[in-house]
Design a protein around this motif. Structure first.
Motif, PDB file in Angstrom:
ATOM      1  N   TYR A  11       4.409  -4.637  -5.622  1.00 47.17           N
ATOM      2  CA  TYR A  11       3.385  -3.946  -6.047  1.00 47.17           C
ATOM      3  C   TYR A  11       3.354  -4.469  -7.651  1.00 47.17           C
ATOM      4  CZ  TYR A  11      -0.391  -0.517  -7.216  1.00 47.17           C
ATOM      5  OH  TYR A  11      -1.454   0.164  -7.361  1.00 47.17           O
ATOM      6  N   LYS A  12       2.438  -5.603  -8.074  1.00 47.72           N
ATOM      7  CA  LYS A  12       2.669  -6.244  -9.193  1.00 47.72           C
ATOM      8  C   LYS A  12       1.461  -6.101 -10.133  1.00 47.72           C
ATOM      9  CE  LYS A  12       7.084  -7.155  -8.597  1.00 47.72           C
ATOM     10  NZ  LYS A  12       8.032  -6.243  -9.365  1.00 47.72           N
ATOM     11  N   HIS A  67     -10.159   7.248  -8.589  1.00 48.18           N
ATOM     12  CA  HIS A  67     -11.604   6.466  -9.207  1.00 48.18           C
ATOM     13  C   HIS A  67     -11.651   5.017  -9.101  1.00 48.18           C
ATOM     14  CE1 HIS A  67     -11.601  10.505 -11.372  1.00 48.18           C
ATOM     15  NE2 HIS A  67     -12.766  10.652 -10.911  1.00 48.18           N
ATOM     16  N   GLY A  68     -10.556   4.665  -8.419  1.00 48.04           N
ATOM     17  CA  GLY A  68     -10.251   3.001  -8.464  1.00 48.04           C
ATOM     18  C   GLY A  68     -11.178   2.480  -7.385  1.00 48.04           C
ATOM     19  N   ILE A 106      -5.169   2.793 -15.510  1.00 51.03           N
ATOM     20  CA  ILE A 106      -3.750   2.449 -15.194  1.00 51.03           C
ATOM     21  C   ILE A 106      -2.923   3.702 -14.680  1.00 51.03           C
ATOM     22  CG2 ILE A 106      -3.016   3.105 -17.703  1.00 51.03           C
ATOM     23  CD1 ILE A 106      -0.811   0.583 -17.422  1.00 51.03           C
ATOM     24  N   VAL A 107      -3.002   5.124 -15.030  1.00 56.29           N
ATOM     25  CA  VAL A 107      -2.551   6.179 -14.617  1.00 56.29           C
ATOM     26  C   VAL A 107      -2.504   6.415 -13.031  1.00 56.29           C
ATOM     27  CG1 VAL A 107      -2.442   7.389 -16.631  1.00 56.29           C
ATOM     28  CG2 VAL A 107      -4.166   7.699 -15.514  1.00 56.29           C
ATOM     29  N   GLU A 108      -4.213   5.893 -12.641  1.00 54.75           N
ATOM     30  CA  GLU A 108      -4.219   6.272 -11.320  1.00 54.75           C
ATOM     31  C   GLU A 108      -3.553   5.095 -10.295  1.00 54.75           C
ATOM     32  OE1 GLU A 108      -8.562   6.330 -10.403  1.00 54.75           O
ATOM     33  OE2 GLU A 108      -8.871   7.558 -12.029  1.00 54.75           O
ATOM     34  N   VAL A 109      -3.662   3.893 -10.902  1.00 58.57           N
ATOM     35  CA  VAL A 109      -3.279   2.757 -10.084  1.00 58.57           C
ATOM     36  C   VAL A 109      -1.538   2.671 -10.096  1.00 58.57           C
ATOM     37  CG1 VAL A 109      -3.116   0.102 -10.278  1.00 58.57           C
ATOM     38  CG2 VAL A 109      -5.129   1.411 -10.593  1.00 58.57           C
ATOM     39  N   VAL A 158      -6.545  -1.601 -15.149  1.00 61.91           N
ATOM     40  CA  VAL A 158      -5.583  -2.799 -14.557  1.00 61.91           C
ATOM     41  C   VAL A 158      -5.868  -3.050 -13.032  1.00 61.91           C
ATOM     42  CG1 VAL A 158      -3.723  -1.769 -16.175  1.00 61.91           C
ATOM     43  CG2 VAL A 158      -4.038  -1.142 -13.867  1.00 61.91           C
ATOM     44  N   VAL A 159      -5.105  -4.234 -13.028  1.00 57.72           N
ATOM     45  CA  VAL A 159      -5.206  -4.592 -11.381  1.00 57.72           C
ATOM     46  C   VAL A 159      -3.978  -4.889 -11.024  1.00 57.72           C
ATOM     47  CG1 VAL A 159      -6.153  -6.507  -9.978  1.00 57.72           C
ATOM     48  CG2 VAL A 159      -7.514  -6.057 -11.884  1.00 57.72           C
ATOM     49  N   PHE A 160      -3.424  -4.368  -9.776  1.00 58.70           N
ATOM     50  CA  PHE A 160      -2.213  -4.897  -9.094  1.00 58.70           C
ATOM     51  C   PHE A 160      -2.525  -5.441  -7.715  1.00 58.70           C
ATOM     52  CE2 PHE A 160      -0.833  -1.869 -12.253  1.00 58.70           C
ATOM     53  CZ  PHE A 160       0.816  -1.910 -12.078  1.00 58.70           C
TER      54      PHE A 160
END
Length: 512
Positions: A359-360, A115-116, A140-143, A54-56
């Motif tokens: 943060y979206k 790891h992002g 997604i879990v990291e971000v 994902v990207v936030f």
């Protein structure tokens, strides 16, 4: 060793050095998050979606304190936090005690690291609403986990750096020079220890020259400043004896607090007596501090008294619940004040206690392809800008004329005319030519590897001084500043309208 490896090694050495600072040493902040981050992570894990990318975007919607811009700060904390992000045995034991998560999930967290990818606007940069200050990409879990912590770091320090900048510029009202320094003195009024230390750091970024906070001074190698309190004066049989004792202890660094009893009838005359004795012994009375009363009137009278006694080198320092408005008024009234000690109103940003960064989610992996995402709201200002984006600053004749939020794969040729338009009132358009482009977001982490060498604090402070000069005084004024143009590129605007149209179509279909 290739160039990138060399960069990574320098970045690692710098963050290891920072980790040894008193403010970071022996700290562990992995559980500095909200419960709903862990519940969402667990939900994704159960659904087998936890590795989806994902990207936030992290951004804010409104400039603080009525200012025309903000100063971004707090990236150092973000980098330190992500670099050290691990679940300890104690963390896992606590999560297990909540009886909310499976053993399989807790085992997964035991091996958790970041790891992002992170792209960020460097600290000390002038920024504006809706621009991504950070773009975070990864599983997604990291971000998801890091949201609350990084918002806390960026929100707080950017707010205090911006407030400090307003105060520093007010002290330079008459001539714009840096000979009216501001000292940060807010430790006792800050909301907690971290707010005081990192607030002092942010205040230095904003332009303060020193701090009274010893932990901040030790951590960041800052000049430290301080005199004595009223209790020191009161603890002696007389004010003169208190002054004499202090001067004997610090003959080359004597600043005397002159308002315990009566500034003009007692404080200044006694300070002059001490100053003349110091002068005879080859020293100089460094300064006097006035902490109450009519600072304009008292400072003018005190200056005349000091000069008449031959103490022309003695400086006058003012404190007493100062902010940018009071300082600006005192300067325009001709107050004879050489430096300013600012505490409560700076360290708490008292008139605007929160910046409001959000943060979206802006993109999500579907079938191994990142698809843009948009958040829709009845409030138009809360409709997000979708997709992976970059922020371009456009200069004409070395003057910033607009920022452009664009999709990451867009390219621009500065030799070709560029039409800009207001993203809300699209009929408002202008064309610029022969412009220079600066891409503001820089890589910080790539695949979890730190690739950004964090600058020293003086470098960040110097960046602010350079940055603000790119913007006109009408944008920098404190009251009703002129709005700076932050526009969307045509492809980004088109993508946003397309997603809004699709959302409206789905809503109509669901209502039938």
């Amino acid at each position: 060793m290739n160039w990138l490896t060399d960069v990574n090694e320098r970045a690692r050495q710098r963050i290891e050095e920072i980790s040894r600072l008193p403010v970071y040493r022996d700290r562990h902040l992995t559980l500095l998050t909200d419960l709903y981050q862990l519940t969402m992570m667990y939900g994704h894990f159960r659904e087998g979606r936890h590795e989806e990318r994902v990207v936030f975007d992290l951004f804010y919607r409104q400039n603080p304190c009525g200012n025309g811009y903000a100063i971004t700060a707090g990236l150092e904390q973000v980098v330190w936090y992500l670099y050290n992000l691990r679940f300890s045995d104690a963390d896992l034991a606590y999560l297990r005690s909540l009886n909310m998560f499976s053993d399989e999930f807790l085992q997964y967290l035991k091996n958790f690291t970041f790891h992002g990818d992170v792209y960020a606007i460097p600290e000390g940069t002038v920024v504006f609403p809706n621009e991504p200050l950070l773009r975070v990409e990864g599983p997604i879990v990291e971000v998801q986990l890091i949201e609350s912590a990084i918002l806390s770091f960026i929100n707080h320090q950017s707010l205090i750096a911006t407030k400090a900048r307003r105060i520093v510029e007010a002290a330079r009202t008459n001539d714009g020079h840096e000979d009216n320094p501001v000292i940060e003195m807010g430790l006792r009024r800050a909301q907690n220890v971290d707010a005081s230390v990192f607030g002092a750091r942010a205040a230095i970024i904003g332009g303060c020259v020193s701090t009274s906070n010893l932990m901040a001074a030790e951590s960041y190698h800052l000049p430290v400043a301080g005199t004595q309190g009223h209790s020191w004066i009161q603890s002696f049989p007389s004010e003169l004896e208190a002054f004499e004792a202090y001067a004997s202890a610090f003959p080359d660094d004597t600043v005397l607090l002159v308002d315990t009893y009566d500034v003009l009838r007692s404080g200044v005359p006694n300070a002059i007596r001490v100053g003349l004795r110091l002068k005879e012994e080859g020293h100089t009375l460094k300064g006097i501090r006035i902490d109450s009363g009519d600072l304009a009137y008292l400072s003018k009278r005190a200056r005349k008294m000091l000069d008449a006694a031959g103490l022309t080198e003695t400086k006058i320092i003012a404190s007493s619940d100062l902010d940018e408005y009071t300082i600006r008024d005192l300067v325009t009234q001709g107050a004879e004040i050489d430096s300013w000690g600012v505490g409560t109103n700076l360290i708490t940003s008292i008139d605007c206690p929160a910046l409001g960064c959000v943060y979206k989610l802006v993109a999500q992996e579907v079938n191994h392809v990142l698809e843009p995402r948009i958040k829709v709201s009845e409030n138009p200002s809360k409709i997000t800008n979708p997709g992976r984006k970059k922020v371009l600053r456009l200069y004409v004749d070395d003057h910033a004329v607009a920022d452009l939020i664009a999709l990451v794969d867009e390219t621009y040729d500065p030799s070709e005319p560029l039409e800009l338009f207001d993203p809300i009132h699209t009929y408002k358009r202008k064309v610029i030519q022969n412009y220079r482009v600066e891409e503001l977001l820089v890589p910080v982490f790539q695949g979890g590897t730190l690739v950004y060498e964090l600058p020293e604090l003086p470098e960040i402070q110097a960046r602010v001084e350079v940055q603000v000069e790119y913007f006109g005084s009408e944008i920098r004024r404190h009251l009703k500043p002129h709005g700076y143009h932050v526009d969307l590129s045509q492809p980004l605007w088109d993508l946003k309208q397309k997603l809004l149209h699709q959302w409206r179509g789905r809503r109509v279909a669901q209502s039938k």
